[in-house]
Design an enzyme around this catalytic site. Structure first.
Site, PDB file in Angstrom:
ATOM      1  N   ASP A  70      -8.019 -10.043   1.406  1.00 34.06           N
ATOM      2  CA  ASP A  70      -8.297  -9.376   2.692  1.00 34.06           C
ATOM      3  C   ASP A  70      -9.585  -9.906   3.332  1.00 34.06           C
ATOM      4  OD1 ASP A  70      -6.033  -7.841   2.821  1.00 34.06           O
ATOM      5  OD2 ASP A  70      -6.990  -5.921   2.395  1.00 34.06           O
ATOM      6  N   THR A 100       0.797  -1.235   0.000  1.00 33.18           N
ATOM      7  CA  THR A 100       0.000   0.000   0.000  1.00 33.18           C
ATOM      8  C   THR A 100       0.834   1.292   0.000  1.00 33.18           C
ATOM      9  OG1 THR A 100      -1.655  -1.310   1.191  1.00 33.18           O
ATOM     10  CG2 THR A 100      -2.014   1.029   1.169  1.00 33.18           C
ATOM     11  N   THR A 126      -4.098   1.265  -2.635  1.00 39.90           N
ATOM     12  CA  THR A 126      -3.460  -0.056  -2.557  1.00 39.90           C
ATOM     13  C   THR A 126      -3.797  -0.960  -3.728  1.00 39.90           C
ATOM     14  OG1 THR A 126      -3.164  -1.940  -1.060  1.00 39.90           O
ATOM     15  CG2 THR A 126      -5.390  -1.099  -1.260  1.00 39.90           C
ATOM     16  N   GLU A 169      -3.078  -4.091  -2.589  1.00 36.31           N
ATOM     17  CA  GLU A 169      -2.941  -5.119  -1.541  1.00 36.31           C
ATOM     18  C   GLU A 169      -1.506  -5.621  -1.451  1.00 36.31           C
ATOM     19  OE1 GLU A 169      -3.238  -6.556   1.563  1.00 36.31           O
ATOM     20  OE2 GLU A 169      -2.900  -8.405   0.456  1.00 36.31           O
ATOM     21  N   GLY A 213       1.038  -0.708   5.224  1.00 32.36           N
ATOM     22  CA  GLY A 213       1.577  -1.656   6.206  1.00 32.36           C
ATOM     23  C   GLY A 213       0.632  -2.765   6.626  1.00 32.36           C
ATOM     24  N   GLY A 214      -0.387  -3.111   5.806  1.00 29.18           N
ATOM     25  CA  GLY A 214      -1.299  -4.191   6.196  1.00 29.18           C
ATOM     26  C   GLY A 214      -1.953  -3.856   7.531  1.00 29.18           C
ATOM     27  N   SER A 243     -10.668  -3.788   5.488  1.00 30.59           N
ATOM     28  CA  SER A 243      -9.349  -3.190   5.327  1.00 30.59           C
ATOM     29  C   SER A 243      -8.827  -2.709   6.677  1.00 30.59           C
ATOM     30  CB  SER A 243      -9.483  -1.993   4.378  1.00 30.59           C
ATOM     31  OG  SER A 243      -8.290  -1.250   4.328  1.00 30.59           O
ATOM     32  N   SER A 244      -7.519  -2.452   6.715  1.00 27.18           N
ATOM     33  CA  SER A 244      -6.917  -1.780   7.875  1.00 27.18           C
ATOM     34  C   SER A 244      -6.486  -0.367   7.517  1.00 27.18           C
ATOM     35  CB  SER A 244      -5.683  -2.548   8.336  1.00 27.18           C
ATOM     36  OG  SER A 244      -6.027  -3.835   8.718  1.00 27.18           O
ATOM     37  N   GLU A 283      -6.970  -7.809  -3.748  1.00 30.75           N
ATOM     38  CA  GLU A 283      -7.659  -7.337  -2.531  1.00 30.75           C
ATOM     39  C   GLU A 283      -8.581  -8.379  -1.902  1.00 30.75           C
ATOM     40  OE1 GLU A 283      -6.592  -4.499  -0.425  1.00 30.75           O
ATOM     41  OE2 GLU A 283      -6.494  -3.930  -2.529  1.00 30.75           O
TER      42      GLU A 283
HETATM   43  N1  GLY Z   1      -4.898  -4.320   1.659  1.00 29.10           N
HETATM   44  C1  GLY Z   1      -4.511  -3.520   2.742  1.00 29.10           C
HETATM   45  C2  GLY Z   1      -5.673  -3.068   3.534  1.00 29.10           C
HETATM   46  O1  GLY Z   1      -6.703  -2.809   2.944  1.00 29.10           O
HETATM   47  O2  GLY Z   1      -5.600  -2.945   4.724  1.00 29.10           O
END
Ligand code: GLY
Length: 586
Positions: free
Chosen positions: A447, A407, A425, A427, A492-493, A471-472, A444
């Site tokens: 996720d 991202t 992103t 992903e 950063g996930g 998502s985060s 994506e």
């Molecule tokens: N793919 C990263 C997020 O959406 O958190």
């Protein structure tokens, strides 16, 4: 040591070595409202406008748009289209994004949700094998199966329709010019191509773009042209998002996904034709004297950060200070409790009810904070989802979806005071490793939870047709007296949540400025073990945290925080030294 780690270490060490003294000085002297006109190393000052983004070419393209009178949204279109070329592994036309936007004329904050959707042919068992077992993560990622309907192009158009000033077409010129002339592959991109070579060579498109004829990864400094991307951008510049969501570009996307050998997907032309961006209310939580606003579901970002801050507000972190293990016990366990709620309750609220109000209520968070009244780390048995007030009668199982770092984050302020906080992103790094039209397609859909049920209960974040994966991503705008004070976010996930929350605590409680909060060593605790950023001062907390009862592990923590602070007479911006970005303005 991996090449990316070497690069990160080279970039990090000078900043972090200098950190404790600089930070101490800042916390003694700089309350945020007193910071005007002063800045630490790493903080860039401007008066009129500013952009901070993960690549200098992208940031400068945005700043040039602002300098000629464009709005923050105009600049965002230029930045995103250049990022898709020069940082293709992180975001682009084939992905999705969340925008948190402050409209200065209206004095209003809003969000646009450009998250990918699951194809209408997708079912909850998308990521289960024929025996009902979850696929291995990368078996699911690489190929067409993980590709959701891209949302970024529609988000750019929707934002521009509402808030653009310059002609849409003009905003594509920087990226088209660079794609035609070629750009130099950056050290970071080169290192990532090499590190991912095996997966990235799976399909023809990416193999011929990122490797030479002998199959060697392209090196840093190689000038790379992307005529296919240029053609795609020209089509969108002329025909708008319709040229992406239907016609030859859409057909090529669908063919690439459905014909991906070994791991085909189910995306269709109808999915693309029906894609819509959603405008949603920002999710806000007060923290001390400020209001912290961000992206609600399908992102878990603003709710999890709001929960953490709502718990931490019950403790005097300022008095405890940043060098005190007790501060990190409180931050770490607040994060663990927030993650427990997140894995049970949060998903796309267009599909499943979620107790957002209850999760963020001060009463509930005071009760959760009471669990932290201890002198030890919470035992694993105490870290469970709470029981927020809830008027829906559905209970969900726990979700164990895997989210790896990826991202990009962009912040922009224009001369009228409009503010963009955009997290964008595809992903995983290089997404699904499928390329068409000069851009990479997202993965994506991974996720989503791979499992459909947990202990007999459906998982809220399971795959469903048309649904957006949780998502985060945490694009954030902090308000003071109703006006923007700070825009911030990170890639950063699921570590994003910890990165942004820590930066906010450092800014608000420890008086650190934007240059310091983006460079500060990371300590993140999502699931029990305390993750400490390897090779940095964070590792000095290992002993004290172990003594409090934590398992600790040091590792690479590749944030990409970008932030701009807005004061009465200046803009202060900073780009995370772990990546290649800059803050630039006038
Ligand atoms: N793919 C990263 C997020 O959406 O958190």
């Amino acid at each position: 040591m991996r090449i990316s780690r070497i690069i990160a270490t080279i970039l990090l060490l000078p900043v972090l070595a200098a950190l404790p003294a600089a930070a101490q000085q800042a916390s003694d002297t700089l309350a945020p409202e007193q910071a005007t006109g002063t800045a630490t190393a790493g903080t860039v000052l401007a008066k009129d406008h500013m952009v901070a983004a993960a690549n200098p070419l992208a940031a400068k393209a945005g700043a040039a748009v602002l300098a000629r009178g464009g709005s923050a949204i105009d600049a965002m279109v230029a930045v995103q289209t250049v990022l898709g070329l020069v940082e293709p592994q992180s975001s682009g036309l084939g992905g999705g994004a969340f925008l948190v936007y402050y409209d200065a004329a209206a004095g209003r904050l809003t969000t646009l949700d450009g998250r990918e959707t699951a194809p209408m042919e997708a079912t909850p068992t998308l990521f289960l094998d024929e025996t009902g077992q979850p696929l291995k993560f990368f078996d699911a990622v690489v190929g067409g199966r993980s590709v959701g309907t891209p949302g970024t192009v529609m988000l750019l158009q929707e934002a521009h329709k509402r808030y653009g000033k310059l002609p849409w077409k003009d905003l594509f010129a920087p990226a088209i010019g660079l794609a035609d002339r070629g750009f130099e592959i950056s050290p970071r991109l080169a290192a990532l191509i090499a590190a991912d070579a095996e997966r990235l060579k799976t399909y023809d498109g990416a193999r011929t773009y990122f490797f030479d004829a002998a199959g060697t990864p392209l090196a840093a400094g190689t000038v790379l042209k992307n005529p296919a991307y240029s053609e795609t951008l020209k089509a969108i510049a002329e025909g708008g998002a319709a040229a992406f969501y239907s016609g030859p570009i859409a057909e090529a996307i669908v063919d690439t996904v459905r014909l991906a050998a070994k791991n085909p997907g189910v995306l269709s032309l109808a999915d693309l034709a029906n894609y819509r961006v959603r405008q949603r209310k920002a999710v806000c939580q007060t923290y001390r004297a400020l209001e912290v606003c961000g992206m609600g579901p399908p992102s878990s970002g603003a709710v999890a950060i709001g929960q953490m801050l709502g718990m931490l507000e019950n403790f005097d972190l300022k008095a405890l200070g940043k060098d005190n293990a007790e501060s990190w016990r409180l931050i770490g366990d607040a994060q663990r409790l927030a993650f427990s709620d997140r894995e049970r309750y949060l998903a796309d609220t267009d599909f499943v009810p979620a107790p957002i109000k209850g999760l963020l209520s001060k009463d509930y968070l005071e009760k959760r904070a009471a669990l932290l009244d201890s002198d030890r780390a919470l035992g694993a048995e105490a870290v469970t989802a709470g029981e927020p007030e809830w008027d829906h009668a559905l209970l969900f199982g726990r979700d164990r979806s895997i989210e790896l770092p990826s991202t990009s984050h962009v912040v922009i302020v224009d001369r009228d005071g409009n503010v963009v906080s955009l997290t964008t992103t595809i992903e995983n790094g290089f997404g699904a490793r499928l390329m068409t039209g000069g851009f990479l397609l997202n993965n994506e859909l991974t996720d989503f939870s791979f499992e459909t049920h947990d202990e007999g209960l459906p998982v809220a974040n399971r795959v469903e047709p048309g649904k957006r994966p949780r998502s985060s991503m945490s694009p954030t705008i902090v308000l003071k007296d109703g006006k923007p004070l700070l825009a911030i976010g990170s890639p950063g996930g699921s570590q994003i949540i910890g990165y942004v929350a820590q930066a906010l605590v450092a800014y608000v409680d420890w008086g650190m400025d934007v240059g310091q909060i983006v460079a500060m060593p990371h300590l993140v605790n999502r699931f029990g073990p305390y993750e400490l950023e390897a090779g940095t001062a964070a590792e000095t907390m290992a002993g004290p945290l172990k003594a409090l009862g934590y398992e600790v592990k040091a590792g690479e923590m590749n944030s990409g925080l970008h932030a701009i602070e807005i004061t009465a007479d200046s803009l202060k911006g900073a780009a995370d030294p772990r990546r290649e970005g800059i803050a630039v303005g006038q």
